[in-house]
Design a protein around this motif. Sequence first.
Motif, mmCIF file in Angstrom:
data_model
loop_
_atom_site.group_PDB
_atom_site.id
_atom_site.type_symbol
_atom_site.label_atom_id
_atom_site.label_comp_id
_atom_site.label_asym_id
_atom_site.label_seq_id
_atom_site.Cartn_x
_atom_site.Cartn_y
_atom_site.Cartn_z
ATOM 1 N N LEU A 91 -16.382 -25.829 49.262
ATOM 2 C CA LEU A 91 -15.956 -27.225 49.176
ATOM 3 C C LEU A 91 -15.173 -27.481 47.893
ATOM 4 O O LEU A 91 -14.296 -28.347 47.847
ATOM 5 N N GLN A 92 -15.477 -26.744 46.844
ATOM 6 C CA GLN A 92 -14.809 -26.930 45.557
ATOM 7 C C GLN A 92 -13.529 -26.106 45.437
ATOM 8 O O GLN A 92 -12.551 -26.553 44.827
ATOM 9 N N LYS A 93 -13.541 -24.892 46.017
ATOM 10 C CA LYS A 93 -12.442 -23.961 45.777
ATOM 11 C C LYS A 93 -11.540 -23.733 46.984
ATOM 12 O O LYS A 93 -10.481 -23.116 46.846
ATOM 13 N N GLY A 94 -11.956 -24.190 48.149
ATOM 14 C CA GLY A 94 -11.163 -23.952 49.351
ATOM 15 C C GLY A 94 -9.759 -24.530 49.230
ATOM 16 O O GLY A 94 -9.592 -25.683 48.815
ATOM 17 N N SER A 140 -7.511 -24.762 51.812
ATOM 18 C CA SER A 140 -6.960 -25.291 53.066
ATOM 19 C C SER A 140 -8.012 -26.155 53.758
ATOM 20 O O SER A 140 -9.215 -26.032 53.498
ATOM 21 N N LYS A 141 -7.559 -27.015 54.648
ATOM 22 C CA LYS A 141 -8.464 -27.877 55.390
ATOM 23 C C LYS A 141 -9.419 -27.046 56.234
ATOM 24 O O LYS A 141 -10.606 -27.392 56.376
ATOM 25 N N ALA A 142 -8.936 -25.924 56.785
ATOM 26 C CA ALA A 142 -9.772 -25.080 57.636
ATOM 27 C C ALA A 142 -10.904 -24.437 56.840
ATOM 28 O O ALA A 142 -12.032 -24.307 57.334
ATOM 29 N N VAL A 143 -10.643 -24.030 55.602
ATOM 30 C CA VAL A 143 -11.687 -23.439 54.762
ATOM 31 C C VAL A 143 -12.694 -24.512 54.354
ATOM 32 O O VAL A 143 -13.907 -24.260 54.318
ATOM 33 N N ILE A 144 -12.235 -25.700 54.046
ATOM 34 C CA ILE A 144 -13.143 -26.807 53.729
ATOM 35 C C ILE A 144 -14.036 -27.114 54.920
ATOM 36 O O ILE A 144 -15.265 -27.292 54.780
ATOM 37 N N THR A 145 -13.459 -27.156 56.112
ATOM 38 C CA THR A 145 -14.249 -27.417 57.328
ATOM 39 C C THR A 145 -15.286 -26.323 57.540
ATOM 40 O O THR A 145 -16.450 -26.599 57.853
ATOM 41 N N ALA A 146 -14.881 -25.065 57.372
ATOM 42 C CA ALA A 146 -15.819 -23.957 57.527
ATOM 43 C C ALA A 146 -16.950 -24.060 56.508
ATOM 44 O O ALA A 146 -18.119 -23.774 56.829
ATOM 45 N N SER A 147 -16.646 -24.484 55.300
ATOM 46 C CA SER A 147 -17.671 -24.645 54.264
ATOM 47 C C SER A 147 -18.673 -25.721 54.664
ATOM 48 O O SER A 147 -19.892 -25.564 54.466
ATOM 49 N N GLN A 148 -18.189 -26.800 55.229
ATOM 50 C CA GLN A 148 -19.078 -27.870 55.688
ATOM 51 C C GLN A 148 -20.006 -27.370 56.791
ATOM 52 O O GLN A 148 -21.194 -27.709 56.816
#
Length: 262
Positions: A77-80, A82-90
């Motif tokens: 959530l802090q280092k992602g 792209s939107k896709a990496v943020i979504t995967a982190s969530q």
Amino acid sequence: MRFSRNATGTLFVGGAMALTLTALAYPGMLGLDKVSTAQDRVIANTQWGPLTEQDRDFVVKVRAAGLWEYPVGQIGLQKGGSKAVITASQHLIDGHAALDTTCRKIAPMLNITLPNVASPQQLGFVSTLKSDQGKQFDTDFANILRMTHGSIFNAIAKIRSTTKNSLVRALADQANDTVLDHMTVMEKTGLVDFDQTLFQQTTPPKLPNSDLTPPAPPPGQPEVVLTPPATATASPVDLSGLLGGGGTPAAGASPNPGPTGG
């Protein structure tokens, strides 16, 4: 690719266990590169059905997975980038918080002691991702987590198809849905190198058991809790009404199993 140098190995494949009374509460080792001939050995009889070594190992492994993937989700959530990496982190945070709640519910019912720290191998994945920056983080994040989830996916199916314990079946059902979701969101990043990832998934390195085993918690140490996010959509398993293999438990049956004969 940095992933191939620093994050080799699989997360969950098998595991030989020490057949001792204390091993009922906590496995002696969770060697991911080991194959045991006694994994189907019943180590306790419970009101939810017999508990085997591989059942016990599975509960511990699901807990250990959350202990490193949940914080990796927070890092993402802090280092992602792209939107896709943020979504995967969530999805990592949400899914593993719910799985962890189920693990912590059923572990005392089955007299299983859960770890509070992931294995050294798993902590190595966390260290790699903490040190990554920019695009390298996104790439390693997607590939490491696609590899580790792919490794456990077949193991979940084996547990679900063979266990006679209704609590373990319920956890396997939840884990199956969660792992499939996490594999999918990693693939949607568009960063997964399938040739490299599948090679790492199917050809794990030979690591010492000490690298693959989450340490047992010291006596009296408070249990680590993976807190669900405020926007959680995943839910723990509803355990009400779950029975073992043979119908209604006898009146006065204890919720905790006793160790079976050696």
